[in-house]
Write an enzyme that holds these catalytic residues in place. Sequence first.
Site, PDB file in Angstrom:
ATOM      1  N   ALA A  25       0.851  -1.201   0.000  1.00 39.75           N
ATOM      2  CA  ALA A  25       0.000   0.000   0.000  1.00 39.75           C
ATOM      3  C   ALA A  25       0.883   1.247   0.000  1.00 39.75           C
ATOM      4  O   ALA A  25       2.079   1.172  -0.254  1.00 39.75           O
ATOM      5  CB  ALA A  25      -0.910  -0.032   1.223  1.00 39.75           C
ATOM      6  N   ASN A  26       0.302   2.399   0.275  1.00 38.31           N
ATOM      7  CA  ASN A  26       1.086   3.636   0.432  1.00 38.31           C
ATOM      8  C   ASN A  26       0.430   4.501   1.508  1.00 38.31           C
ATOM      9  O   ASN A  26      -0.608   4.139   2.048  1.00 38.31           O
ATOM     10  CB  ASN A  26       1.215   4.365  -0.910  1.00 38.31           C
ATOM     11  CG  ASN A  26      -0.140   4.729  -1.488  1.00 38.31           C
ATOM     12  OD1 ASN A  26      -0.892   5.499  -0.906  1.00 38.31           O
ATOM     13  ND2 ASN A  26      -0.472   4.136  -2.641  1.00 38.31           N
ATOM     14  N   ARG A  27       1.041   5.651   1.807  1.00 42.73           N
ATOM     15  CA  ARG A  27       0.611   6.439   2.970  1.00 42.73           C
ATOM     16  C   ARG A  27      -0.573   7.363   2.705  1.00 42.73           C
ATOM     17  O   ARG A  27      -0.930   8.161   3.557  1.00 42.73           O
ATOM     18  CB  ARG A  27       1.766   7.312   3.447  1.00 42.73           C
ATOM     19  CG  ARG A  27       2.917   6.560   4.021  1.00 42.73           C
ATOM     20  CD  ARG A  27       3.918   7.548   4.605  1.00 42.73           C
ATOM     21  NE  ARG A  27       5.247   6.996   4.631  1.00 42.73           N
ATOM     22  CZ  ARG A  27       5.666   6.104   5.537  1.00 42.73           C
ATOM     23  NH1 ARG A  27       4.847   5.701   6.475  1.00 42.73           N
ATOM     24  NH2 ARG A  27       6.889   5.631   5.483  1.00 42.73           N
ATOM     25  N   SER A  28      -1.166   7.310   1.530  1.00 44.98           N
ATOM     26  CA  SER A  28      -2.254   8.247   1.235  1.00 44.98           C
ATOM     27  C   SER A  28      -3.421   8.079   2.209  1.00 44.98           C
ATOM     28  O   SER A  28      -3.861   6.963   2.482  1.00 44.98           O
ATOM     29  CB  SER A  28      -2.752   8.008  -0.198  1.00 44.98           C
ATOM     30  OG  SER A  28      -3.935   8.732  -0.415  1.00 44.98           O
ATOM     31  N   ALA A  92      -3.680   7.898  -4.950  1.00 46.54           N
ATOM     32  CA  ALA A  92      -2.266   7.489  -5.001  1.00 46.54           C
ATOM     33  C   ALA A  92      -2.234   6.055  -5.508  1.00 46.54           C
ATOM     34  O   ALA A  92      -2.233   5.097  -4.734  1.00 46.54           O
ATOM     35  CB  ALA A  92      -1.643   7.598  -3.619  1.00 46.54           C
TER      36      ALA A  92
END
Length: 224
Positions: A25-28, A92
């Site tokens: 995943a990512n930090r969005s 994102a």
Amino acid sequence: MGKHRSILITAGPTHEAIDAVRYVANRSSGRMGVAIAEAARDAGWNVTLLLGPGCAPPRDGVTVRDFVSTADLAKLLDRMFCDCDVLIMAAAVADFRPAEPAKGKIPRSQERLVVEMDRTPDLVARCASAKKPHQFVVGFALEDPQDLQRRAHEKLRRKGLDALVANPLDTMGAETVNGFLCTADGQTLTPSGKKNKDGTLSKVAFARWLIEWVGERVSKTGKG
Ligand code: CTP
């Protein structure tokens, strides 16, 4: 401005499965896209928000469709992009995803796990290449603060966008933004609105400014 016109907004991260229980995943947080959806709703647009996993949705007045992975979002865009006047692609989206997610749970008995990843399709570029003359497409970019403007204008051209919101890398997951808008005709615009001491702006204030600019722009050019 923008009355009864339809705007499609994407927000939040994607989750790409590694196996049955793990993902990349990512930090969005999705807060920027949700703030844009609320600003558009308040400005009279017909708003559809495609919202990623773990994001808090707007309270009311916005149609929300959830996605988890890049593939889910691609399917939603394939269906919905053609009916919108404006697309704002704040999600994102993963750039890479595991090539072959494992069926069950990968056991921890091995010393090292190597996950091969494939590049994902560029969804906003795909929409931009299919857009009709009345459609307007805005992308987002997170860039290294060094050389931010040049990279942002280059990215806008490469993806065939009408405009691109460029932010320095640390914006992801933050409360405030410190970005600017590049346009296809080569302008760089900085947002108006009450700035914090460090020059940043709240995501809500940035969203209002962006929606006002988009509304004016599409009515001036006959787009939207
Ligand atoms: N985006 C997309 N599909 C992807 C990856 C990104 O539509 N598979 C969109 C994002 O929603 C955002 C913009 O492209 O609007 C962000 O691009 P960014 O990740 O900054 O650029 P990249 O295309 O990944 O280029 P680079 O990694 O070279 O900076």
